[in-house]
Design an enzyme around this catalytic site. Structure first.
Site: not given
Length: 290
Positions: A145, A262
């Site tokens: 990210r 995740h």
């Protein structure tokens, strides 16, 4: 607000999440003072019914809230009421609005590299060009990210086969570094005029402070216009592309979940829809009877 301190200290939520959840709690309290006709304390919050929560959601929807935002608002309300009620609290059962899940839109490998090259070539100085190239390769070549890439410090040096990345909820994962990604970071480090102290951000802005995500986003936005790429070509799209291309090459879904950081496998499974959509596009464009 004690709730905000609890989120930051005990739940290890990001500053953005703390602000959003606090704002929801304050909106709920303001609504309930009018809805219940008086002060709202712990007892009133513990006694709330599903009807009360539905009234709050209806009020928020009347202010223009869409399905996705209303679902997030309800989730934040549940979190606040669970905090007030304590462990084992029984919460009113309210069904949230149905939210259609969007499918991430990846870009092709050629487009990803062209984008990174264009951003780098447009930089004002050689060290900034090397910095931008390294940051964008971390997104596309390692699936980070933007916040994770910019959160790296000099402690990751010297680079090895993998780096430790701190993601959401302060969870750390090991991410392998492909040789081109490692070489890009090392080239930036050699040119960086601000040094690489272990406790300082690895990627620096033009004046030596931490590189801001907005700077990267603006550079990508300008590059995609020059290249004629779509509006969905964002720094985060490079992460989507990383995931989609790995899945298309046969990557295991559980392994991909670990690489992306995740918490839930369901977050990773969305990429199976992306891959299926890509295959359908190939079929439609190539099959003589499509």
């Amino acid at each position: 607000m004690r709730y905000g301190r609890h989120l930051a200290r005990d739940r290890r939520r990001s500053a953005h999440t703390v602000r959003a959840y606090q704002a929801t709690a304050e909106r709920l309290l303001a609504f309930l003072r009018g809805h219940l006709g008086g002060p709202v304390g712990e007892a009133e919050l513990k006694a709330l019914s599903a009807t009360d929560l539905r009234a709050f959601l209806a009020h928020r929807r009347s202010e223009g809230l869409g399905n996705a935002s209303a679902a997030r608002e309800l989730s934040a309300v549940r979190g606040f009421l669970a905090y007030v009620g304590g462990e084992g609290a029984s919460l009113p059962r309210v069904k949230g609005p149905r939210v259609k899940k969007g499918v991430p839109r990846p870009i092709s490998p050629d487009e990803a590299i062209a984008l990174a090259e264009d951003v780098s070539e447009d930089a004002a100085e050689p060290w900034i060009a090397a910095r931008d190239w390294a940051v964008l390769l971390l997104l596309y070549g390692a699936g980070l990210r933007i916040g994770e890439a910019l959160g790296l410090t000099g402690a990751v040096l010297p680079l090895g086969e993998a780096i430790a990345v701190t993601g959401k909820r302060a969870k750390t994962r090991m991410v392998p570094l492909l040789p081109p990604v490692r070489e890009a970071i090392e080239a930036y480090v050699r040119l960086n005029p601000w040094g690489t102290a272990r406790d300082a951000e690895l990627f620096r802005g033009a004046k030596g402070g931490p590189l801001a995500a907005g700077v990267v986003r603006r550079s990508v936005r300008a590059a995609r216009v020059r290249l004629g790429l779509g509006d969905r070509t964002t720094p985060h799209a490079l992460r989507h592309s990383f995931a989609t291309h790995l899945l298309g090459r046969g990557a295991d879904l559980r392994a991909l979940q670990e690489l992306l950081g995740h918490a839930s496998l369901s977050s990773t499974q969305v990429y199976t829809a992306v891959d299926a959509a890509h295959l359908l596009d190939v079929y439609r464009n190539a099959h003589p009877r499509a």
